[in-house]
Design a protein around this motif. Structure first.
Motif, PDB file in Angstrom:
ATOM      1  N   VAL A   1       0.822  -1.208   0.000  1.00 24.88           N
ATOM      2  CA  VAL A   1       0.000   0.000   0.000  1.00 24.88           C
ATOM      3  C   VAL A   1       0.859   1.262   0.000  1.00 24.88           C
ATOM      4  O   VAL A   1       0.708   2.139  -0.854  1.00 24.88           O
ATOM      5  CB  VAL A   1      -0.963  -0.003   1.211  1.00 24.88           C
ATOM      6  CG1 VAL A   1      -1.728   1.308   1.299  1.00 24.88           C
ATOM      7  CG2 VAL A   1      -1.913  -1.186   1.127  1.00 24.88           C
ATOM      8  N   ASP A   2       1.777   1.381   0.971  1.00 23.39           N
ATOM      9  CA  ASP A   2       2.558   2.606   1.148  1.00 23.39           C
ATOM     10  C   ASP A   2       3.951   2.571   0.533  1.00 23.39           C
ATOM     11  O   ASP A   2       4.638   3.590   0.511  1.00 23.39           O
ATOM     12  CB  ASP A   2       2.671   2.942   2.635  1.00 23.39           C
ATOM     13  CG  ASP A   2       1.333   3.337   3.235  1.00 23.39           C
ATOM     14  OD1 ASP A   2       0.519   3.950   2.509  1.00 23.39           O
ATOM     15  OD2 ASP A   2       1.101   3.038   4.425  1.00 23.39           O
ATOM     16  N   GLY A   3       4.369   1.425   0.037  1.00 22.06           N
ATOM     17  CA  GLY A   3       5.704   1.293  -0.546  1.00 22.06           C
ATOM     18  C   GLY A   3       6.005   2.270  -1.674  1.00 22.06           C
ATOM     19  O   GLY A   3       7.104   2.840  -1.719  1.00 22.06           O
ATOM     20  N   PRO A   4       5.071   2.506  -2.593  1.00 21.60           N
ATOM     21  CA  PRO A   4       5.350   3.461  -3.666  1.00 21.60           C
ATOM     22  C   PRO A   4       5.680   4.872  -3.153  1.00 21.60           C
ATOM     23  O   PRO A   4       6.435   5.605  -3.786  1.00 21.60           O
ATOM     24  CB  PRO A   4       4.067   3.452  -4.490  1.00 21.60           C
ATOM     25  CG  PRO A   4       3.500   2.077  -4.270  1.00 21.60           C
ATOM     26  CD  PRO A   4       3.818   1.781  -2.818  1.00 21.60           C
ATOM     27  N   ARG A   5       5.152   5.244  -1.998  1.00 17.69           N
ATOM     28  CA  ARG A   5       5.463   6.557  -1.421  1.00 17.69           C
ATOM     29  C   ARG A   5       6.928   6.632  -0.996  1.00 17.69           C
ATOM     30  O   ARG A   5       7.560   7.685  -1.087  1.00 17.69           O
ATOM     31  CB  ARG A   5       4.549   6.839  -0.232  1.00 17.69           C
ATOM     32  CG  ARG A   5       4.595   8.272   0.229  1.00 17.69           C
ATOM     33  CD  ARG A   5       3.470   8.582   1.195  1.00 17.69           C
ATOM     34  NE  ARG A   5       3.597   7.878   2.452  1.00 17.69           N
ATOM     35  CZ  ARG A   5       4.407   8.244   3.437  1.00 17.69           C
ATOM     36  NH1 ARG A   5       5.160   9.304   3.309  1.00 17.69           N
ATOM     37  NH2 ARG A   5       4.451   7.549   4.547  1.00 17.69           N
ATOM     38  N   VAL A   6       7.504   5.517  -0.545  1.00 12.81           N
ATOM     39  CA  VAL A   6       8.917   5.478  -0.169  1.00 12.81           C
ATOM     40  C   VAL A   6       9.776   5.762  -1.398  1.00 12.81           C
ATOM     41  O   VAL A   6      10.696   6.586  -1.356  1.00 12.81           O
ATOM     42  CB  VAL A   6       9.286   4.109   0.453  1.00 12.81           C
ATOM     43  CG1 VAL A   6      10.765   4.027   0.769  1.00 12.81           C
ATOM     44  CG2 VAL A   6       8.437   3.827   1.689  1.00 12.81           C
ATOM     45  N   THR A   7       9.455   5.109  -2.512  1.00 12.04           N
ATOM     46  CA  THR A   7      10.195   5.310  -3.759  1.00 12.04           C
ATOM     47  C   THR A   7      10.020   6.732  -4.265  1.00 12.04           C
ATOM     48  O   THR A   7      10.988   7.382  -4.682  1.00 12.04           O
ATOM     49  CB  THR A   7       9.724   4.301  -4.825  1.00 12.04           C
ATOM     50  OG1 THR A   7       9.796   2.989  -4.283  1.00 12.04           O
ATOM     51  CG2 THR A   7      10.576   4.389  -6.073  1.00 12.04           C
ATOM     52  N   SER A   8       8.809   7.232  -4.213  1.00 20.37           N
ATOM     53  CA  SER A   8       8.514   8.587  -4.681  1.00 20.37           C
ATOM     54  C   SER A   8       9.266   9.635  -3.864  1.00 20.37           C
ATOM     55  O   SER A   8       9.816  10.602  -4.412  1.00 20.37           O
ATOM     56  CB  SER A   8       7.004   8.827  -4.604  1.00 20.37           C
ATOM     57  OG  SER A   8       6.698  10.147  -4.926  1.00 20.37           O
TER      58      SER A   8
END
Length: 132
Positions: free
Chosen positions: A82-89
């Motif tokens: 769920v929140d992993g893409p925010r880490v990359t972003s």
């Protein structure tokens, strides 16, 4: 704080001495964001001692600085569905902020399938010194 000011991150490590690491600084509102490679020793130290200090020194005047004491409130893995893409972003955002190069982040180590962790930290205390 919105410019590319490098922080010195103080982490309690083994023994009685602080571990100091220069890092890119980022925040979102009143949350300090610390983005680390999951495999690094520093990441383990943060997990074991989640009370951190960031020192930001004005590049134009070393006698103008800010010290922020903060505590990890949440850890987000880049692999979180769920929140992993925010880490990359967030990593891509600070890459661009500090290097003036477009993302993606250009220092990822593909030989070990480097994964990232984002520590979201609540501010405990802020100290300011000097004038800009």
């Amino acid at each position: 704080m919105d410019g590319p000011v490098t922080q010195v991150l103080g982490i309690g490590g083994p023994g009685v001495r602080a571990n100091l690491t220069p890092m890119w600084f980022d925040y979102d509102g009143d949350t300090i964001l610390i983005n680390c490679a999951a495999h690094r020793t520093k990441t383990d130290w943060i997990r074991k001692s989640p009370r951190l200090t960031s020192l930001l020194v004005n590049p134009a005047n070393p006698y103008h600085w800010m010290s922020i004491k903060h505590t990890v409130a949440r850890e987000v893995s880049e692999d979180d569905p769920v929140d992993g893409p925010r880490v990359t972003s967030q990593l891509d955002k600070i890459w661009t902020k500090f290097t003036q190069q477009r993302g993606p982040y250009g220092l990822r180590d593909p030989s070990i399938d480097e994964r990232r962790v984002l520590f979201e930290c609540a501010i405990d205390q802020i100290a300011l010194f000097g004038k800009p």
